[in-house]
Write an enzyme that holds these catalytic residues in place. Structure first.
Site, mmCIF file in Angstrom:
data_model
loop_
_atom_site.group_PDB
_atom_site.id
_atom_site.type_symbol
_atom_site.label_atom_id
_atom_site.label_comp_id
_atom_site.label_asym_id
_atom_site.label_seq_id
_atom_site.Cartn_x
_atom_site.Cartn_y
_atom_site.Cartn_z
ATOM 1 N N CYS A 4 71.820 70.792 -74.635
ATOM 2 C CA CYS A 4 70.963 70.341 -73.537
ATOM 3 C C CYS A 4 69.738 69.596 -74.065
ATOM 4 O O CYS A 4 68.973 70.122 -74.876
ATOM 5 C CB CYS A 4 70.540 71.562 -72.702
ATOM 6 S SG CYS A 4 69.266 71.198 -71.488
ATOM 7 N N HIS A 46 66.579 77.889 -69.965
ATOM 8 C CA HIS A 46 67.562 76.984 -69.371
ATOM 9 C C HIS A 46 68.110 77.518 -68.052
ATOM 10 O O HIS A 46 68.766 78.560 -68.025
ATOM 11 C CB HIS A 46 68.732 76.751 -70.345
ATOM 12 C CG HIS A 46 69.748 75.792 -69.811
ATOM 13 N ND1 HIS A 46 69.702 74.441 -70.072
ATOM 14 C CD2 HIS A 46 70.817 75.982 -69.000
ATOM 15 C CE1 HIS A 46 70.710 73.845 -69.448
ATOM 16 N NE2 HIS A 46 71.399 74.763 -68.786
ATOM 17 N N HIS A 102 64.176 70.788 -63.443
ATOM 18 C CA HIS A 102 62.874 70.171 -63.694
ATOM 19 C C HIS A 102 62.328 69.620 -62.383
ATOM 20 O O HIS A 102 63.089 69.343 -61.451
ATOM 21 C CB HIS A 102 62.977 69.048 -64.734
ATOM 22 C CG HIS A 102 64.022 68.027 -64.403
ATOM 23 N ND1 HIS A 102 65.364 68.236 -64.669
ATOM 24 C CD2 HIS A 102 63.942 66.823 -63.794
ATOM 25 C CE1 HIS A 102 66.051 67.190 -64.253
ATOM 26 N NE2 HIS A 102 65.219 66.314 -63.700
HETATM 27 P P1 5GP Z 1 66.811 63.748 -62.767
HETATM 28 O O1 5GP Z 1 67.507 62.468 -62.488
HETATM 29 O O2 5GP Z 1 67.735 64.731 -63.473
HETATM 30 O O3 5GP Z 1 66.101 64.347 -61.607
HETATM 31 O O4 5GP Z 1 65.657 63.371 -63.789
HETATM 32 C C1 5GP Z 1 65.846 63.227 -65.156
HETATM 33 C C2 5GP Z 1 64.648 62.485 -65.677
HETATM 34 O O5 5GP Z 1 64.614 62.654 -67.089
HETATM 35 C C3 5GP Z 1 64.701 60.972 -65.417
HETATM 36 O O6 5GP Z 1 63.555 60.562 -64.666
HETATM 37 C C4 5GP Z 1 64.719 60.364 -66.813
HETATM 38 O O7 5GP Z 1 63.958 59.188 -66.918
HETATM 39 C C5 5GP Z 1 64.154 61.476 -67.676
HETATM 40 N N1 5GP Z 1 64.640 61.480 -69.043
HETATM 41 C C6 5GP Z 1 65.924 61.292 -69.457
HETATM 42 N N2 5GP Z 1 66.006 61.386 -70.787
HETATM 43 C C7 5GP Z 1 64.745 61.644 -71.224
HETATM 44 C C8 5GP Z 1 64.190 61.841 -72.540
HETATM 45 O O8 5GP Z 1 64.868 61.810 -73.558
HETATM 46 N N3 5GP Z 1 62.844 62.069 -72.610
HETATM 47 C C9 5GP Z 1 62.057 62.112 -71.498
HETATM 48 N N4 5GP Z 1 60.758 62.328 -71.681
HETATM 49 N N5 5GP Z 1 62.549 61.923 -70.249
HETATM 50 C C10 5GP Z 1 63.872 61.698 -70.125
HETATM 51 ZN ZN ZN Z 2 68.470 73.268 -71.198
#
Ligand code: 5GP
Ligand code: ZN
Length: 116
Positions: A4, A46, A102
């Site tokens: 993860c 997690h 998150h």
């Molecule tokens: P979700 O789409 O799951 O609600 O949000 C995932 C978020 O994680 C996205 O806004 C994406 O830009 C962010 N994200 C993806 N990979 C990384 C990473 O490696 N580092 C950081 N800081 N953010 C990430």
């Molecule tokens: Zn995790």
């Protein structure tokens, strides 16, 4: 969870720009910000998604910790004098792309109802 990405960020095995941290959670800048301020509030433990989180006692405790600390997190993000949006995308159809629960804290510009 070894595979993860957010667990790797929590353990320090992957880099991130952390703005706030305590025993239960970490807050770091989103890599693809959609506004001048875009950080992710991430439980260190997690949980795959919000429902998994709120159906466990541990998870509910972390959620309550996030609620309690929200004013401090908002301050650390520099949004104390502005409005903001707090978002959780839950599971695939909810737009979740990282399977570690998150919350997006987004602000620094006027936001409209945007549902891409
Ligand atoms: P979700 O789409 O799951 O609600 O949000 C995932 C978020 O994680 C996205 O806004 C994406 O830009 C962010 N994200 C993806 N990979 C990384 C990473 O490696 N580092 C950081 N800081 N953010 C990430
Ligand atoms: Zn995790």
């Amino acid at each position: 969870m070894k595979s993860c990405l957010f667990c790797k960020i929590v353990s320090g095995d992957a880099a991130s720009d952390i703005i706030y941290e305590n025993d239960d959670l970490i807050v770091f800048k989103d890599i693809h910000p959609i506004a001048p301020v875009h950080v992710l509030i991430v439980p260190k433990k997690h949980f795959t998604h919000l429902i998994e989180m709120v159906t466990s006692e541990d998870g509910r405790a972390v959620l309550s910790n996030i609620a309690e600390l929200l004013p401090d997190i908002v301050l650390a993000a520099g949004l104390e004098n502005r409005g903001f949006r707090l978002v959780n995308n839950c599971k695939e159809e909810g737009g979740q792309t990282i399977a570690h629960v998150h919350f997006h804290l987004i602000g620094g510009r006027p936001l409209k109802l945007e549902l891409p």
